[in-house]
Design a protein around this motif. Structure first.
Motif, PDB file in Angstrom:
ATOM      1  N   THR A  26       0.820  -1.224  -0.099  1.00 21.76           N
ATOM      2  CA  THR A  26       0.047   0.116  -0.072  1.00 21.76           C
ATOM      3  C   THR A  26       0.907   1.145  -0.020  1.00 21.76           C
ATOM      4  OG1 THR A  26      -1.711  -1.182   1.097  1.00 21.76           O
ATOM      5  CG2 THR A  26      -1.950   1.449   1.313  1.00 21.76           C
ATOM      6  N   MET A  27       0.696   1.903  -1.077  1.00 23.82           N
ATOM      7  CA  MET A  27       1.526   3.289  -1.067  1.00 23.82           C
ATOM      8  C   MET A  27       0.487   4.295  -0.651  1.00 23.82           C
ATOM      9  SD  MET A  27       4.266   2.125  -2.382  1.00 23.82           S
ATOM     10  CE  MET A  27       4.945   3.634  -2.909  1.00 23.82           C
ATOM     11  N   SER A  28       0.958   5.424   0.156  1.00 23.26           N
ATOM     12  CA  SER A  28      -0.182   6.232   0.764  1.00 23.26           C
ATOM     13  C   SER A  28       0.743   7.818   0.815  1.00 23.26           C
ATOM     14  CB  SER A  28      -0.506   6.125   1.958  1.00 23.26           C
ATOM     15  OG  SER A  28       0.867   6.110   2.919  1.00 23.26           O
ATOM     16  N   LEU A  29      -0.178   8.861  -0.117  1.00 19.96           N
ATOM     17  CA  LEU A  29       0.321  10.256   0.019  1.00 19.96           C
ATOM     18  C   LEU A  29      -0.798  11.125   0.680  1.00 19.96           C
ATOM     19  CD1 LEU A  29       2.232  11.886  -1.766  1.00 19.96           C
ATOM     20  CD2 LEU A  29       0.569  12.261  -3.517  1.00 19.96           C
ATOM     21  N   GLU A  30      -0.016  11.425   2.015  1.00 12.62           N
ATOM     22  CA  GLU A  30      -0.812  12.175   3.108  1.00 12.62           C
ATOM     23  C   GLU A  30      -1.469  13.514   2.504  1.00 12.62           C
ATOM     24  OE1 GLU A  30       1.689  12.479   6.751  1.00 12.62           O
ATOM     25  OE2 GLU A  30       1.326  10.356   7.121  1.00 12.62           O
ATOM     26  N   GLN A  31      -0.613  14.124   1.903  1.00 15.48           N
ATOM     27  CA  GLN A  31      -1.153  15.401   1.373  1.00 15.48           C
ATOM     28  C   GLN A  31      -2.108  15.590   0.022  1.00 15.48           C
ATOM     29  OE1 GLN A  31       2.001  14.271   1.368  1.00 15.48           O
ATOM     30  NE2 GLN A  31       3.124  15.105  -0.237  1.00 15.48           N
ATOM     31  N   GLY A  32      -2.312  14.101  -0.458  1.00 12.10           N
ATOM     32  CA  GLY A  32      -2.867  14.039  -1.658  1.00 12.10           C
ATOM     33  C   GLY A  32      -2.242  14.665  -2.778  1.00 12.10           C
ATOM     34  N   LEU A  33      -2.825  15.047  -3.776  1.00 16.67           N
ATOM     35  CA  LEU A  33      -2.164  15.440  -5.159  1.00 16.67           C
ATOM     36  C   LEU A  33      -3.106  16.675  -5.450  1.00 16.67           C
ATOM     37  CD1 LEU A  33      -1.649  12.117  -7.146  1.00 16.67           C
ATOM     38  CD2 LEU A  33      -0.061  13.633  -6.155  1.00 16.67           C
ATOM     39  N   PRO A  34      -2.955  17.832  -4.743  1.00 17.40           N
ATOM     40  CA  PRO A  34      -3.600  19.069  -5.043  1.00 17.40           C
ATOM     41  C   PRO A  34      -3.574  19.486  -6.402  1.00 17.40           C
ATOM     42  CG  PRO A  34      -1.942  19.472  -3.318  1.00 17.40           C
ATOM     43  CD  PRO A  34      -1.978  18.260  -3.842  1.00 17.40           C
ATOM     44  N   GLU A  35      -2.528  19.414  -7.207  1.00 16.13           N
ATOM     45  CA  GLU A  35      -2.283  19.691  -8.495  1.00 16.13           C
ATOM     46  C   GLU A  35      -3.265  18.885  -9.412  1.00 16.13           C
ATOM     47  OE1 GLU A  35       1.125  16.533  -7.969  1.00 16.13           O
ATOM     48  OE2 GLU A  35       0.070  18.067  -6.849  1.00 16.13           O
TER      49      GLU A  35
ATOM     50  N   ARG B 121       9.764   6.691  -3.734  1.00 16.51           N
ATOM     51  CA  ARG B 121      10.738   6.554  -2.922  1.00 16.51           C
ATOM     52  C   ARG B 121      10.561   7.712  -1.631  1.00 16.51           C
ATOM     53  NH1 ARG B 121      14.092   5.939   0.901  1.00 16.51           N
ATOM     54  NH2 ARG B 121      16.428   5.746   0.573  1.00 16.51           N
ATOM     55  N   HIS B 122      10.538   8.802  -2.282  1.00 13.11           N
ATOM     56  CA  HIS B 122      10.561  10.087  -1.370  1.00 13.11           C
ATOM     57  C   HIS B 122       9.418  10.841  -1.265  1.00 13.11           C
ATOM     58  CE1 HIS B 122      14.910   9.436  -1.828  1.00 13.11           C
ATOM     59  NE2 HIS B 122      15.012   9.285  -3.225  1.00 13.11           N
ATOM     60  N   ARG B 123       8.333  10.722  -1.939  1.00 12.03           N
ATOM     61  CA  ARG B 123       7.085  11.220  -1.627  1.00 12.03           C
ATOM     62  C   ARG B 123       6.025  10.265  -1.070  1.00 12.03           C
ATOM     63  NH1 ARG B 123       3.691  14.607  -6.286  1.00 12.03           N
ATOM     64  NH2 ARG B 123       2.348  15.653  -4.762  1.00 12.03           N
ATOM     65  N   TRP B 124       5.802   9.181  -1.673  1.00  7.51           N
ATOM     66  CA  TRP B 124       4.924   8.106  -1.135  1.00  7.51           C
ATOM     67  C   TRP B 124       5.373   7.282  -0.119  1.00  7.51           C
ATOM     68  CZ3 TRP B 124      -0.014   7.510  -3.521  1.00  7.51           C
ATOM     69  CH2 TRP B 124      -0.097   8.348  -4.741  1.00  7.51           C
ATOM     70  N   LYS B 125       4.555   7.096   1.055  1.00  6.16           N
ATOM     71  CA  LYS B 125       5.076   6.212   2.055  1.00  6.16           C
ATOM     72  C   LYS B 125       4.557   4.768   1.721  1.00  6.16           C
ATOM     73  CE  LYS B 125       4.598   9.155   6.289  1.00  6.16           C
ATOM     74  NZ  LYS B 125       3.994   9.171   7.494  1.00  6.16           N
TER      75      LYS B 125
ATOM     76  N   LEU C 124      -7.108  16.746  -5.869  1.00  6.73           N
ATOM     77  CA  LEU C 124      -7.352  15.561  -4.862  1.00  6.73           C
ATOM     78  C   LEU C 124      -6.411  16.085  -3.516  1.00  6.73           C
ATOM     79  CD1 LEU C 124      -6.476  12.453  -7.061  1.00  6.73           C
ATOM     80  CD2 LEU C 124      -8.673  13.396  -6.563  1.00  6.73           C
ATOM     81  N   SER C 125      -7.114  16.524  -2.599  1.00  6.13           N
ATOM     82  CA  SER C 125      -6.809  17.108  -1.286  1.00  6.13           C
ATOM     83  C   SER C 125      -6.661  16.337  -0.176  1.00  6.13           C
ATOM     84  CB  SER C 125      -7.568  18.471  -1.077  1.00  6.13           C
ATOM     85  OG  SER C 125      -8.896  18.138  -0.725  1.00  6.13           O
ATOM     86  N   GLU C 126      -7.430  15.142  -0.200  1.00  7.54           N
ATOM     87  CA  GLU C 126      -7.258  14.157   0.688  1.00  7.54           C
ATOM     88  C   GLU C 126      -6.211  13.113   0.707  1.00  7.54           C
ATOM     89  OE1 GLU C 126     -11.174  12.648   2.026  1.00  7.54           O
ATOM     90  OE2 GLU C 126     -12.075  14.580   1.717  1.00  7.54           O
ATOM     91  N   GLU C 127      -5.714  12.446   1.771  1.00  9.73           N
ATOM     92  CA  GLU C 127      -5.072  11.394   1.695  1.00  9.73           C
ATOM     93  C   GLU C 127      -5.422  10.333   0.417  1.00  9.73           C
ATOM     94  OE1 GLU C 127      -2.524   8.320   4.426  1.00  9.73           O
ATOM     95  OE2 GLU C 127      -4.216   9.587   5.330  1.00  9.73           O
ATOM     96  N   ILE C 128      -4.243   9.674  -0.338  1.00  7.18           N
ATOM     97  CA  ILE C 128      -4.470   8.800  -1.374  1.00  7.18           C
ATOM     98  C   ILE C 128      -3.894   7.361  -0.682  1.00  7.18           C
ATOM     99  CG2 ILE C 128      -4.125   8.365  -3.832  1.00  7.18           C
ATOM    100  CD1 ILE C 128      -4.038  11.405  -4.369  1.00  7.18           C
ATOM    101  N   HIS C 129      -4.483   6.363  -1.061  1.00  9.45           N
ATOM    102  CA  HIS C 129      -3.866   5.234  -0.971  1.00  9.45           C
ATOM    103  C   HIS C 129      -4.001   4.317  -2.428  1.00  9.45           C
ATOM    104  CE1 HIS C 129      -3.689   5.250   3.654  1.00  9.45           C
ATOM    105  NE2 HIS C 129      -4.777   6.096   3.113  1.00  9.45           N
ATOM    106  N   VAL C 130      -2.717   3.694  -2.702  1.00  4.99           N
ATOM    107  CA  VAL C 130      -3.048   3.030  -3.883  1.00  4.99           C
ATOM    108  C   VAL C 130      -2.470   1.571  -3.734  1.00  4.99           C
ATOM    109  CG1 VAL C 130      -1.506   2.731  -6.134  1.00  4.99           C
ATOM    110  CG2 VAL C 130      -2.222   4.999  -5.290  1.00  4.99           C
ATOM    111  N   ALA C 131      -3.036   0.557  -4.006  1.00 10.87           N
ATOM    112  CA  ALA C 131      -2.790  -0.759  -3.791  1.00 10.87           C
ATOM    113  C   ALA C 131      -2.257  -1.413  -4.937  1.00 10.87           C
ATOM    114  CB  ALA C 131      -3.935  -1.607  -3.540  1.00 10.87           C
ATOM    115  N   VAL C 132      -0.819  -1.997  -4.637  1.00  9.47           N
ATOM    116  CA  VAL C 132       0.019  -2.405  -5.627  1.00  9.47           C
ATOM    117  C   VAL C 132       0.140  -4.079  -5.203  1.00  9.47           C
ATOM    118  CG1 VAL C 132       2.347  -2.389  -6.776  1.00  9.47           C
ATOM    119  CG2 VAL C 132       1.230  -0.304  -5.873  1.00  9.47           C
ATOM    120  N   ARG C 133      -0.557  -4.647  -6.287  1.00 11.05           N
ATOM    121  CA  ARG C 133      -0.408  -6.129  -6.059  1.00 11.05           C
ATOM    122  C   ARG C 133       0.901  -6.606  -6.139  1.00 11.05           C
ATOM    123  NH1 ARG C 133      -0.776 -10.510  -9.273  1.00 11.05           N
ATOM    124  NH2 ARG C 133      -1.752 -12.491  -8.339  1.00 11.05           N
TER     125      ARG C 133
END
Length: 189
Positions: free
Chosen positions: A101-110, A136-140, A113-122
């Motif tokens: 699970t990759m997550s971006l707390e600050q969303g993608l305002p550009e 590596r550096h922006r997504w947890k 998308l202002s809320e936290e985003i989660h992407v599931a990578v199988r």
């Protein structure tokens, strides 16, 4: 791997560390006790280096992790250290499928998308994943408890940051670590 001892780790995991002793808060690295990557990884590392995105990849640390649903194994969202560890993190997923699970707390305002985003990578069993750049550096990244259905073993390989490579402030230490790591005579510490 199971011939070596597994040590208890956080969040229900067990681990085997093949790397230098590191205090990330004080930014100190100790070579003592570090005997290199395990011999079973030599052919795998050579094979990795044949892939274009892993050209020049010289791992100095390998961490084997054992996840089990009965222990409630997981790893919380995090960034790997970037003071010591370089651009690419390479993980081999073994024994069972799971989801990264990759997550971006600050969303993608550009993108509005202002809320936290989660992407599931199988991650199918026996796959290799390389995390670099923004991943590596922006997504947890995390492995959620509910995504461990069977025993999962993975090996994560880390390369050195520029500070420990030729021309860096700690190039001498980096050269010493690489020499030890790539002799492939390691035992877990």
């Amino acid at each position: 791997m199971d011939q070596d001892a597994w040590n208890p780790s956080q969040s229900g995991r067990r681990k085997q560390d093949f790397g230098p002793k590191v205090n990330f808060k004080k930014r100190k690295v100790r070579v003592g006790g570090f005997s290199g990557l395990p011999s079973l990884s030599k052919e795998l590392v050579l094979r990795m280096q044949q892939e274009p995105c892993l050209s020049g990849f010289q791992p100095v640390e390998q961490c084997n992790l054992d996840y089990n649903p009965q222990r409630g194994s997981a790893i919380d969202p995090h960034f790997d250290d970037s003071w010591l560890w370089g651009e690419r993190l390479v993980t081999i997923n073994m024994l069972s499928d799971t989801t990264l699970t990759m997550s971006l707390e600050q969303g993608l305002p550009e993108l509005g998308l202002s809320e936290e985003i989660h992407v599931a990578v199988r991650l199918p069993r026996r796959c290799l994943v390389v995390v670099y750049g923004e991943a590596r550096h922006r997504w947890k990244h995390a492995i959620r408890r509910q995504d461990i259905h069977k025993r999962r073993v993975c090996s994560t390989y880390r390369e050195l940051s520029a500070e420990f490579l030729p021309g860096g402030q700690q190039a001498e230490l980096g050269a010493q670590l690489l020499k030890i790591a790539l002799d492939f005579k390691g035992i877990p510490i």
